[in-house]
Design an enzyme around this catalytic site. Structure first.
Site, PDB file in Angstrom:
ATOM      1  N   HIS A 296     -16.728  -4.558 -38.152  1.00  0.00           N
ATOM      2  CA  HIS A 296     -17.708  -3.719 -37.465  1.00  0.00           C
ATOM      3  C   HIS A 296     -18.389  -2.765 -38.450  1.00  0.00           C
ATOM      4  CE1 HIS A 296     -19.149  -1.381 -33.860  1.00  0.00           C
ATOM      5  NE2 HIS A 296     -19.195  -0.428 -34.786  1.00  0.00           N
ATOM      6  N   GLU A 297     -17.596  -2.126 -39.293  1.00  0.00           N
ATOM      7  CA  GLU A 297     -18.154  -1.145 -40.229  1.00  0.00           C
ATOM      8  C   GLU A 297     -18.962  -1.817 -41.339  1.00  0.00           C
ATOM      9  OE1 GLU A 297     -18.175   1.568 -38.893  1.00  0.00           O
ATOM     10  OE2 GLU A 297     -16.466   1.324 -37.568  1.00  0.00           O
TER      11      GLU A 297
ATOM     12  N   HIS B 142     -22.333  -2.387 -40.068  1.00  0.00           N
ATOM     13  CA  HIS B 142     -23.149  -1.177 -40.182  1.00  0.00           C
ATOM     14  C   HIS B 142     -23.811  -1.093 -41.562  1.00  0.00           C
ATOM     15  CE1 HIS B 142     -22.933   1.379 -36.652  1.00  0.00           C
ATOM     16  NE2 HIS B 142     -21.631   1.155 -36.540  1.00  0.00           N
TER      17      HIS B 142
ATOM     18  N   CYS C 269     -19.225   1.665 -29.958  1.00  0.00           N
ATOM     19  CA  CYS C 269     -19.565   2.292 -31.232  1.00  0.00           C
ATOM     20  C   CYS C 269     -19.913   3.750 -30.978  1.00  0.00           C
ATOM     21  CB  CYS C 269     -20.746   1.566 -31.871  1.00  0.00           C
ATOM     22  SG  CYS C 269     -21.266   2.263 -33.452  1.00  0.00           S
TER      23      CYS C 269
END
Length: 136
Positions: free
Chosen positions: A126-127, A130, A85
């Protein structure tokens, strides 16, 4: 405008608030910042540039796709992987799904639904993590 990348884990751990049409102006900053880091980055969430809104960008092939309020509505074929990341040092193990379906609003504030597989699905997962304050 290219923005600085946030590396403070306390800030990254905050859950994003829903985006509204008033947040459409954030998209160009995400696009510019992702393009500036294209050698080492294929996706970004708004909190990575200091904006705690539920907005992500993912490079899918040659396209940068901005998603407002993305939600995974279907997922299948779990697997273990290791990810890096831009906001964190090193790589970490995580669970992902090979196939996902995502519902979101595009830059014209039209609701869209797309199915993604493999690496494109991994980027979006993944985003979205976040946006949910989940740090791998």
């Amino acid at each position: 405008m290219i923005k600085s990348i946030i590396k403070d884990q306390q800030l990254l751990a905050k859950k994003a608030t829903p985006a509204t049409k008033a947040d459409l102006s954030i998209a160009p900053d995400l696009i510019d910042t992702l393009n500036a880091h294209q050698a080492e980055c294929v996706g970004m969430a708004a909190n990575m540039i200091g904006i705690t809104k539920n907005i992500i960008i993912a490079r899918i092939g040659t396209l940068n796709i901005v998603m407002f309020n993305p939600q995974i509505i279907a997922k299948s074929c779990p697997y273990q992987t290791v990810e890096g990341c831009l906001s964190l040092q090193g790589k970490r193990p995580t669970k992902r799904y090979k196939k996902i379906t995502v519902k979101f609003f595009n830059q014209a504030w039209q609701e869209q639904t797309i199915s993604l597989t493999d690496f494109a699905a991994e980027i979006v997962q993944h985003e979205i993590d976040h946006c949910n304050g989940i740090i791998i």
